[in-house]
Design a protein around this motif. Structure first.
Motif, PDB file in Angstrom:
ATOM      1  N   ASN A  27       0.826  -1.199   0.000  1.00  0.00           N
ATOM      2  CA  ASN A  27       0.000   0.000   0.000  1.00  0.00           C
ATOM      3  C   ASN A  27       0.863   1.253   0.000  1.00  0.00           C
ATOM      4  OD1 ASN A  27       0.977  -0.382   2.531  1.00  0.00           O
ATOM      5  ND2 ASN A  27      -0.945   0.010   3.624  1.00  0.00           N
ATOM      6  N   HIS A  28       1.947   1.180  -0.712  1.00  0.00           N
ATOM      7  CA  HIS A  28       2.859   2.309  -0.830  1.00  0.00           C
ATOM      8  C   HIS A  28       2.304   3.338  -1.804  1.00  0.00           C
ATOM      9  CE1 HIS A  28       6.181   4.225  -3.169  1.00  0.00           C
ATOM     10  NE2 HIS A  28       6.561   4.537  -1.959  1.00  0.00           N
ATOM     11  N   ASN A  29       2.243   4.596  -1.378  1.00  0.00           N
ATOM     12  CA  ASN A  29       1.818   5.681  -2.253  1.00  0.00           C
ATOM     13  C   ASN A  29       2.878   6.762  -2.216  1.00  0.00           C
ATOM     14  OD1 ASN A  29      -0.980   4.905  -3.016  1.00  0.00           O
ATOM     15  ND2 ASN A  29      -1.201   4.864  -0.779  1.00  0.00           N
ATOM     16  N   SER A  30       3.123   7.385  -3.369  1.00  0.00           N
ATOM     17  CA  SER A  30       4.221   8.336  -3.445  1.00  0.00           C
ATOM     18  C   SER A  30       3.865   9.511  -4.333  1.00  0.00           C
ATOM     19  CB  SER A  30       5.473   7.648  -4.012  1.00  0.00           C
ATOM     20  OG  SER A  30       6.456   8.594  -4.334  1.00  0.00           O
ATOM     21  N   ASP A  31       4.256  10.690  -3.899  1.00  0.00           N
ATOM     22  CA  ASP A  31       4.213  11.878  -4.731  1.00  0.00           C
ATOM     23  C   ASP A  31       5.646  12.329  -4.988  1.00  0.00           C
ATOM     24  OD1 ASP A  31       1.414  12.044  -4.738  1.00  0.00           O
ATOM     25  OD2 ASP A  31       1.451  12.962  -2.753  1.00  0.00           O
ATOM     26  N   PHE A  41       2.768   5.624   4.200  1.00  0.00           N
ATOM     27  CA  PHE A  41       2.531   4.175   4.241  1.00  0.00           C
ATOM     28  C   PHE A  41       1.678   3.863   5.453  1.00  0.00           C
ATOM     29  CE2 PHE A  41       3.236  -0.245   5.086  1.00  0.00           C
ATOM     30  CZ  PHE A  41       3.395  -0.826   3.826  1.00  0.00           C
ATOM     31  N   GLN A  42       0.557   3.189   5.201  1.00  0.00           N
ATOM     32  CA  GLN A  42      -0.344   2.799   6.287  1.00  0.00           C
ATOM     33  C   GLN A  42       0.053   1.408   6.779  1.00  0.00           C
ATOM     34  OE1 GLN A  42      -3.042   4.533   7.831  1.00  0.00           O
ATOM     35  NE2 GLN A  42      -2.671   2.828   9.248  1.00  0.00           N
ATOM     36  N   LEU A  43       0.456   1.335   8.050  1.00  0.00           N
ATOM     37  CA  LEU A  43       0.847   0.052   8.621  1.00  0.00           C
ATOM     38  C   LEU A  43      -0.368  -0.798   8.934  1.00  0.00           C
ATOM     39  CD1 LEU A  43       3.710   1.089  11.096  1.00  0.00           C
ATOM     40  CD2 LEU A  43       3.851   0.496   8.671  1.00  0.00           C
ATOM     41  N   ASP A  44      -0.140  -2.105   9.037  1.00  0.00           N
ATOM     42  CA  ASP A  44      -1.183  -3.026   9.461  1.00  0.00           C
ATOM     43  C   ASP A  44      -0.634  -3.910  10.572  1.00  0.00           C
ATOM     44  OD1 ASP A  44       0.305  -5.142   8.300  1.00  0.00           O
ATOM     45  OD2 ASP A  44      -0.686  -4.836   6.371  1.00  0.00           O
ATOM     46  N   GLU A  45      -1.439  -4.865  11.027  1.00  0.00           N
ATOM     47  CA  GLU A  45      -1.074  -5.642  12.209  1.00  0.00           C
ATOM     48  C   GLU A  45       0.151  -6.525  11.999  1.00  0.00           C
ATOM     49  OE1 GLU A  45      -4.254  -9.276  11.360  1.00  0.00           O
ATOM     50  OE2 GLU A  45      -4.572  -7.891  13.027  1.00  0.00           O
ATOM     51  N   GLN A  54      12.989  -0.493  12.200  1.00  0.00           N
ATOM     52  CA  GLN A  54      12.968  -1.756  11.465  1.00  0.00           C
ATOM     53  C   GLN A  54      11.802  -1.784  10.486  1.00  0.00           C
ATOM     54  OE1 GLN A  54      12.748  -4.398  14.856  1.00  0.00           O
ATOM     55  NE2 GLN A  54      14.932  -4.891  14.717  1.00  0.00           N
ATOM     56  N   VAL A  55      10.659  -1.296  10.930  1.00  0.00           N
ATOM     57  CA  VAL A  55       9.487  -1.239  10.061  1.00  0.00           C
ATOM     58  C   VAL A  55       9.765  -0.359   8.851  1.00  0.00           C
ATOM     59  CG1 VAL A  55       7.107  -0.408   9.900  1.00  0.00           C
ATOM     60  CG2 VAL A  55       7.852  -1.689  11.918  1.00  0.00           C
ATOM     61  N   ALA A  56      10.337   0.814   9.087  1.00  0.00           N
ATOM     62  CA  ALA A  56      10.620   1.743   7.991  1.00  0.00           C
ATOM     63  C   ALA A  56      11.578   1.126   6.971  1.00  0.00           C
ATOM     64  CB  ALA A  56      11.190   3.047   8.544  1.00  0.00           C
ATOM     65  N   ALA A  57      12.539   0.342   7.462  1.00  0.00           N
ATOM     66  CA  ALA A  57      13.501  -0.298   6.563  1.00  0.00           C
ATOM     67  C   ALA A  57      12.832  -1.368   5.710  1.00  0.00           C
ATOM     68  CB  ALA A  57      14.646  -0.895   7.368  1.00  0.00           C
ATOM     69  N   ILE A  58      11.771  -1.998   6.230  1.00  0.00           N
ATOM     70  CA  ILE A  58      11.004  -2.974   5.449  1.00  0.00           C
ATOM     71  C   ILE A  58      10.130  -2.254   4.422  1.00  0.00           C
ATOM     72  CG2 ILE A  58       9.166  -4.706   5.571  1.00  0.00           C
ATOM     73  CD1 ILE A  58      10.266  -5.476   8.338  1.00  0.00           C
ATOM     74  N   VAL A  59       9.495  -1.185   4.859  1.00  0.00           N
ATOM     75  CA  VAL A  59       8.584  -0.433   3.984  1.00  0.00           C
ATOM     76  C   VAL A  59       9.336   0.227   2.837  1.00  0.00           C
ATOM     77  CG1 VAL A  59       7.069   1.586   3.923  1.00  0.00           C
ATOM     78  CG2 VAL A  59       6.879  -0.053   5.799  1.00  0.00           C
ATOM     79  N   GLU A  91       2.233  -0.198  16.904  1.00  0.00           N
ATOM     80  CA  GLU A  91       0.965  -0.745  17.347  1.00  0.00           C
ATOM     81  C   GLU A  91       0.211  -1.421  16.208  1.00  0.00           C
ATOM     82  OE1 GLU A  91      -1.147   2.457  19.170  1.00  0.00           O
ATOM     83  OE2 GLU A  91       0.314   2.720  20.790  1.00  0.00           O
ATOM     84  N   GLY A  92       0.798  -1.383  15.019  1.00  0.00           N
ATOM     85  CA  GLY A  92       0.212  -2.086  13.887  1.00  0.00           C
ATOM     86  C   GLY A  92      -0.878  -1.341  13.152  1.00  0.00           C
TER      87      GLY A  92
END
Length: 350
Positions: A27-31, A41-45, A54-59, A91-92
């Motif tokens: 669900n990556h969106n970019s301008d 980027f909207q995170l999920d569970e 770590q999350v940002a490096a995955i995204v 928190e997901g």
């Protein structure tokens, strides 16, 4: 003349020879532009409980974790609109927002090196890399690389990780590579790599008579003693190569191989493991094998072929902006053409 054509057929699932394995970002969106970057980027569970750096490096796998940590500290990377520390636990359900002006991502210098460009638009280019060109600068190879050439041809590539490269091939392997020209394209192509929806086919010449096609499914990891080599060993990364016999000679076989995974030296390691190493491979073949009774022409051709007989011949991908399925082809270089011609006359089957 190199051929490039579009195809509406569904591409088989396969993989590039990746620089690094990358995670999906569905669900990556970019301008984004190549200078000013604005991403959400909207995170999920699935990210619940993980550190936000770590999350940002995955995204956003095209940025280093250290760079993302710095952007968190500087307030360029926000979580639900707020600054947080890199150790913040997800928190997901957070919304990540990255707003930053890009800085040069490489210290490599542009060099006026000719490129054989198969296709180019505002988002990507596909090139036919010649034998002998190193893709990325490294120890002992800081100039004369593909990155140096890209930076000259398209200076804004300096703002992209690895100058827009999303995969590589070995110095002495010829053939097709795709290069992103902006971050949107780089993210989209990285996503295709992660989902194994990029089609890649190699042509190669192997020693020995291979009767039929098949699949090689053997794990690959760094050789425990010779660190310049890879090896099939327990605990290695999954590695799968599909292959078909295209032409048989008396003592050699012309093969077309399709990668399902993209490990370093994968095709070379897999065929060496089968006992059918590649002609000219000076890493995985300990000597040139000249068949008994070989003609002077065949002997000279084999001894003079100083690189692995491997060519990235076909490349299929989905265009990151238009969604068009595209297929590119690159003809054999002169040395590989000559080798096959000699085998057809001097080592033909009975």
């Amino acid at each position: 003349m190199t051929q490039a054509q579009s195809s509406n057929a569904t591409l088989p699932e396969t993989d590039f020879n990746l620089l690094e394995d990358s995670e999906e970002a569905d669900n990556h969106n970019s301008d984004a532009t190549a200078t000013r970057l604005s991403l959400q980027f909207q995170l999920d569970e699935s990210f619940l409980g993980q550190r936000i750096d770590q999350v940002a490096a995955i995204v956003w796998p095209d940025f280093s974790r250290e760079k993302l940590k710095q952007w968190l500290k500087d307030g360029h990377l926000l979580v639900n609109g707020n600054s947080v520390k890199p150790k913040y636990k997800s928190e997901g359900n957070e919304l990540l927002t990255l707003d930053v002006e890009l800085e040069p991502q490489t210290t490599s210098m542009p060099e006026d090196i000719p490129l054989d460009i198969i296709y180019e638009d505002n988002d990507l280019m596909v090139i036919n890399k010649p034998v002998g060109m190193v893709v990325h600068p490294g120890a002992g190879n800081i100039t004369g690389t593909l990155v140096n050439a890209i930076l000259f041809h398209y200076p804004k590539s300096v703002e992209l990780a690895r100058a827009g490269l999303v995969h590589r091939i070995d110095k002495d392997t010829s053939g097709l590579l795709v290069i992103a020209k902006n971050l949107e394209a780089q993210f989209a192509l990285s996503k295709q790599l992660a989902k194994k929806t990029v089609y890649r086919v190699y042509d190669l010449i192997a020693y020995g008579a291979i009767i039929a096609g098949g699949t090689i499914d053997e794990p690959i990891k760094r050789h425990p003693v010779d660190r310049t080599k890879m090896a099939i060993l327990p605990g290695g990364k999954d590695a799968v190569t599909h292959y078909n016999v295209k032409e048989r000679f008396q003592h050699f076989t012309r093969i077309q191989a399709r990668l399902e995974t993209g490990r370093t030296h994968q095709i070379r390691v897999h065929f060496s493991y089968l006992g059918h190493g590649l002609v000219g491979d000076q890493v995985y073949m300990n000597r040139v094998r000249v068949p008994a009774g070989a003609s002077e022409l065949l002997t000279d051709t084999l001894r003079g072929f100083k690189r692995q007989a491997l060519h990235a011949a076909k490349l299929g991908l989905v265009h990151p902006r238009t969604g068009e399925e595209m297929m590119f082809e690159a003809p054999w270089p002169d040395d590989l053409t000559h080798l096959v011609e000699v085998l057809r006359t001097e080592n033909k089957t009975y």
